[in-house]
Each structure stands twice: as C-alpha cells, then as structure tokens.
Design a protein around this motif. Structure first.
Motif, PDB file in Angstrom:
ATOM      1  N   GLY A 177      68.906  36.848  84.890  1.00 12.79           N
ATOM      2  CA  GLY A 177      67.605  36.409  85.382  1.00 12.79           C
ATOM      3  C   GLY A 177      66.513  36.387  84.328  1.00 12.79           C
ATOM      4  N   LYS A 178      66.782  36.987  83.171  1.00  9.56           N
ATOM      5  CA  LYS A 178      65.788  37.020  82.086  1.00  9.56           C
ATOM      6  C   LYS A 178      66.240  36.155  80.913  1.00  9.56           C
ATOM      7  CE  LYS A 178      64.890  41.828  83.155  1.00  9.56           C
ATOM      8  NZ  LYS A 178      65.213  43.165  82.715  1.00  9.56           N
ATOM      9  N   ILE A 179      67.483  36.377  80.504  1.00  2.20           N
ATOM     10  CA  ILE A 179      68.059  35.656  79.368  1.00  2.20           C
ATOM     11  C   ILE A 179      69.457  35.198  79.776  1.00  2.20           C
ATOM     12  CG2 ILE A 179      68.914  35.845  76.986  1.00  2.20           C
ATOM     13  CD1 ILE A 179      66.761  37.970  76.508  1.00  2.20           C
ATOM     14  N   SER A 180      69.762  33.952  79.506  1.00  2.00           N
ATOM     15  CA  SER A 180      71.101  33.441  79.799  1.00  2.00           C
ATOM     16  C   SER A 180      72.053  33.847  78.681  1.00  2.00           C
ATOM     17  CB  SER A 180      71.085  31.924  79.908  1.00  2.00           C
ATOM     18  OG  SER A 180      70.260  31.536  80.971  1.00  2.00           O
ATOM     19  N   ALA A 230      70.379  23.777  80.512  1.00  2.00           N
ATOM     20  CA  ALA A 230      69.857  24.305  81.777  1.00  2.00           C
ATOM     21  C   ALA A 230      69.041  25.573  81.571  1.00  2.00           C
ATOM     22  CB  ALA A 230      71.005  24.581  82.735  1.00  2.00           C
ATOM     23  N   HIS A 231      69.279  26.273  80.494  1.00  2.00           N
ATOM     24  CA  HIS A 231      68.611  27.551  80.247  1.00  2.00           C
ATOM     25  C   HIS A 231      67.882  27.505  78.913  1.00  2.00           C
ATOM     26  CE1 HIS A 231      71.070  29.076  83.513  1.00  2.00           C
ATOM     27  NE2 HIS A 231      72.102  28.558  82.908  1.00  2.00           N
ATOM     28  N   ASN A 232      66.918  26.628  78.799  1.00  4.25           N
ATOM     29  CA  ASN A 232      66.317  26.417  77.484  1.00  4.25           C
ATOM     30  C   ASN A 232      65.211  27.397  77.125  1.00  4.25           C
ATOM     31  OD1 ASN A 232      64.302  25.484  79.107  1.00  4.25           O
ATOM     32  ND2 ASN A 232      64.295  23.404  78.305  1.00  4.25           N
ATOM     33  N   LYS A 233      64.893  28.368  77.964  1.00  3.27           N
ATOM     34  CA  LYS A 233      63.841  29.321  77.597  1.00  3.27           C
ATOM     35  C   LYS A 233      64.365  30.391  76.654  1.00  3.27           C
ATOM     36  CE  LYS A 233      60.785  28.559  81.399  1.00  3.27           C
ATOM     37  NZ  LYS A 233      59.937  29.102  82.408  1.00  3.27           N
ATOM     38  N   ALA A 234      65.411  31.109  77.070  1.00  2.00           N
ATOM     39  CA  ALA A 234      65.968  32.166  76.229  1.00  2.00           C
ATOM     40  C   ALA A 234      67.463  32.290  76.505  1.00  2.00           C
ATOM     41  CB  ALA A 234      65.268  33.485  76.504  1.00  2.00           C
ATOM     42  N   GLU A 235      68.240  32.231  75.430  1.00  2.00           N
ATOM     43  CA  GLU A 235      69.688  32.294  75.561  1.00  2.00           C
ATOM     44  C   GLU A 235      70.299  33.070  74.403  1.00  2.00           C
ATOM     45  OE1 GLU A 235      71.091  28.074  77.271  1.00  2.00           O
ATOM     46  OE2 GLU A 235      70.189  27.967  75.290  1.00  2.00           O
TER      47      GLU A 235
END
Length: 104
Positions: free
Chosen positions: A48-51, A15-20
């Motif tokens: 809201g920026k990184i999971s 669900a949070h594939n941009k930055a984790e």
C-alpha cells in the motif's frame, strides 16, 4: 508476490509509478534464493506504500535489457517513474529498508 514476465512487466511497472522496488532475479541463482524471504517480508511490510515487483530475468529478457541488468539479484528503486538507485548483489533487510524509506 507475482513474478513478472515480458508479457506482464510493462503493465505492472506503469501501474505503480509513484514508488517501486523492482527485483530482477533468476530461479537458478543461490543469492536470489537467499533474498527471496527478505523481499517477501518487505512486500508485506510496505504493502500500500511501495510496490515491490519481482522479475525473472529468464522469463523477461526484454525488461532485463531495458534496464541493463547484467547480474542477479539486482534491485531498482523507482520514484515517479525514474530509477533513483540500483543495487546488485545480496543486501540485508535493513539496507533495503533504507532505500525504500528514501522513496517515501
């Protein structure tokens, strides 16, 4: 913060594939207990920026094996679905922030 298990890991991870940042920990690990307030603070700061995901290795053995986790705590830094950095052990808040900033 939600602690992920094998049943909830894949859905949360995808669900949070941009930055984790994914922290693998164990409830019995004294080093993990020391990192808990640091990780909680970072989760608030980067909301809201990184999971920030936390995974209990005892509740998620399949997820732990999938990423080759052999010690705790282990932090994976993921950008666009790929692990770009892996750190094992205790780290300061500033050291983890440097890795998080690199994901942005």
């Amino acid at each position: 913060m939600t602690i992920l298990t094998d049943q909830t890991f894949d859905k949360a991870y995808e669900a949070h594939n941009k930055a984790e940042m994914v922290e693998f920990f164990a409830t019995w690990c004294p080093h993990c207990k020391k990192m808990e307030p640091v990780v909680a603070k970072l989760a608030q700061e980067y909301a809201g920026k990184i999971s920030i995901l936390t995974v209990d290795v005892d509740q998620a053995p399949l997820a732990s094996r999938k990423f080759g986790i052999s010690g705790v705590p282990t932090f994976l830094f993921v950008k666009n679905g790929k692990v770009v950095e892996s750190l094992a052990g205790e780290y300061t808040e500033s050291e983890l922030k440097e890795q998080l900033k690199a994901l942005l």
